[in-house]
Design an enzyme around this catalytic site. Structure first.
Site, short mmCIF file in Angstrom:
data_model
loop_
_atom_site.label_atom_id
_atom_site.label_comp_id
_atom_site.label_asym_id
_atom_site.label_seq_id
_atom_site.Cartn_x
_atom_site.Cartn_y
_atom_site.Cartn_z
N HIS A 176 -7.19 -5.87 0.88
CA HIS A 176 -6.40 -4.93 0.51
C HIS A 176 -5.82 -5.32 2.17
O HIS A 176 -6.05 -5.04 3.26
CB HIS A 176 -6.86 -3.30 0.61
CG HIS A 176 -5.19 -2.96 0.13
ND1 HIS A 176 -4.99 -2.46 -0.93
CD2 HIS A 176 -4.90 -2.03 1.41
CE1 HIS A 176 -3.91 -1.29 -0.86
NE2 HIS A 176 -3.93 -0.66 0.82
N SER A 198 0.84 -1.12 0.10
CA SER A 198 0.28 -0.11 -0.11
C SER A 198 0.46 1.21 0.45
O SER A 198 1.75 1.77 -1.09
CB SER A 198 -0.60 -0.08 1.41
OG SER A 198 -2.09 0.99 0.93
N GLU A 236 -9.05 -5.77 -3.77
CA GLU A 236 -9.10 -4.11 -3.18
C GLU A 236 -9.29 -3.10 -2.90
O GLU A 236 -9.58 -2.26 -1.95
CB GLU A 236 -7.32 -3.24 -4.50
CG GLU A 236 -6.68 -4.86 -4.89
CD GLU A 236 -5.42 -4.38 -3.82
OE1 GLU A 236 -5.36 -3.95 -2.53
OE2 GLU A 236 -4.40 -5.07 -4.25
#
Length: 502
Positions: A400, A195, A308
């Protein structure tokens, strides 16, 4: 490195004493830069003052100021205490041997607003047991890490906005100077992150200041949001100062704002989850650097997860509403979107997949093609494994961040996975971690295949290949060609012209 039960290492700044856990030597809370406090706030990190005697390095340091509850919910656990004095790193190393070991340096995620190197998912013992030296890093978060204001520009005589990236560069310099004392090979350093950590990796691949400080990169779930332009960052900095009653603020006034006053700021004052383009760290936007093939050449792993869009929903993005916007604005042509997603029904599901691919999946193709421009190998992946007990919770695939405890082989240390994982989940995580360590150990221009359950071949010579890590949430690995190529090529063109869904 000593073989006593309390390992002591001599760094260039002084001696540090760690501890031994499960056969791995561990040092926590080693300073790699001077505390960025007082007059050093919003300055490039300065060298650590040397110390006499042996420094205790058995406890994690304070983390940068942030929202503790948000970090517990989305960032990987409790970040502990907070302080501006947060520039410390942690090292896990196998017991000493004559042979230097590959080094892996982890940059945590959290939107540049939350996280810390000492969170449970990032415990380095499992990777170190595979023969690498693992380093995790704290860096300045939020407005302490990214801030632009005319007064600071005038003071410095140069443009510096990306203080967090400079912290990461300082940590990499520390690695170059000191990691040999911990058994690591300073000539074989892999920088990896997820990320915002992945965005950091790509930013440093684009930064002239980071050249030569690392030799391989792993980019996990980076996003396609453009960097903040300099003018916008300066305007926000002035607005934040005015919010605190400081029109035409001096540097002294800005540095007098309490550190804890920044992280609660909300729209329009909250931090963007991207760096700022236009300073000495990032002279141009990092994505532009990759489109032009000007990144530092090195082997790369890049990939993302199958759901995601989960993180976008957490931040209030109306996934179905985005399709409604497309329908009203006709910016891309909704008919073409539907052709690219045959059989997907309903705006919610279509929005989930379109937002996922625009914001995350497409970056894999961008990086692969950038790597081919500089004749460097690129290993692509798509992470779609869900622990067996959670199939009904993660109905659309891996969220995610779900890949992180698999990469570190830390399912039993991470929440909430520690409550439900079984032996098959653990075995799958071990295989994923093995791939990452094989890359750090052996990958290079002449080594383009990583061993494992499936031989993971790099994208070289114009080939477009991708490893499916998990297939429809189940255990398994499969190499595929031209994965989602039509839709990703379309969204790459959209990215190239700086068009987005906002």
């Amino acid at each position: 490195m000593e073989n006593a039960s309390t390992p002591i290492v001599n760094t260039r700044q002084g001696s540090v004493m760690g501890c031994r856990e499960e056969g791995i030597d561990v040092w926590r809370g080693i300073p790699f830069a001077a505390p960025p406090t007082g007059d050093l706030r919003w300055r490039a990190p300065q060298p650590v003052e040397c110390w006499q005697g042996v420094r205790d390095a058995t406890r994690f340091s304070a983390s940068s100021w942030q929202n503790k509850e948000f970090c517990r919910l989305l960032g990987g656990g409790d970040p502990g205490t907070f302080s501006e004095d947060c520039l410390y790193l942690n090292v896990w190393s196998p017991r000493s041997s004559a042979q230097k070991k590959p080094v892996m340096v982890w940059l945590h995620g959290g939107g540049f607003a939350i996280g810390a190197g000492g969170l449970p998912p990032y415990d380095g013992k499992a990777l170190a047991a595979r023969g690498v030296v693992l380093v995790t890093v704290n860096y300045r978060l939020g407005h302490l890490g990214f801030f632009a204001h005319p007064a600071l520009e005038a003071e410095a005589g140069e443009r510096i906005y990306n203080f967090a990236l400079l912290d990461q560069i300082a940590a990499l310099r520390w690695v170059q100077e000191n990691i040999a004392a911990f058994g690591g090979d300073a000539d074989n350093v892999t920088l990896f992150g997820e990320s915002a950590g992945a965005r950091s990796v790509m930013s440093l691949m684009a930064s002239p200041l980071a050249k030569g400080l690392f030799h391989k990169a792993i980019v996990q779930s980076n996003y396609t949001l453009p960097d903040t332009p300099r003018k916008a960052a300066l305007a926000k900095g002035e607005a934040i100062a005015a919010h605190f009653g400081l029109e035409n603020a001096s540097t002294e006034q800005l540095r007098a704002i309490p550190a804890e006053a920044f992280w609660p700021l909300d729209t329009p004052f909250k931090i963007d989850p991207v760096p700022i383009a236009g300073d000495i760290v990032l002279p141009e936007p990092s994505l532009d650097t990759f489109f032009a093939g000007r990144q530092h050449p090195m082997p790369v792993i890049v990939g993302s997860n199958s759901d995601e869009a989960s993180v976008m929903a957490e931040f209030g993005v109306d996934l179905a509403g985005k399709i409604g916007e497309l329908r009203r604005k006709q910016r891309f042509g909704l008919g073409l979107i539907r052709l690219l997603y045959p059989g997907v029904r309903g705006d919610t599901e279509l929005g989930r997949q379109v937002c996922r691919d625009m914001a995350f999946t497409t970056l894999g193709l961008v990086v692969m093609q950038a790597q081919q421009q500089v004749n460097q190998p690129c290993w692509r992946y798509w992470f779609d494994y869900v622990a067996e007990a959670m199939h009904d919770t993660y109905i659309n695939g891996a969220w995610h961040g779900n890949d992180v405890p698999y990469v570190f082989d830390n399912l039993r240390l991470s929440e909430p996975s520690c409550d439900y994982v079984n032996e098959r989940d653990l075995a799958f995580a071990a295989q994923v971690a093995d791939y990452w360590v094989h890359f750090a150990t052996h990958a290079g221009s002449a080594t383009t295949a990583l061993p494992g359950p499936v031989t993971w071949e790099a994208c070289t010579g114009g080939r477009d290949r991708l490893l499916r890590i998990g297939i429809n949430k189940q255990a398994g690995f499969r190499l595929e060609k031209r994965f989602m190529r039509a839709r990703l090529s379309f969204f790459r063109r959209v990215m190239r012209h700086h068009v987005n869904l906002d």
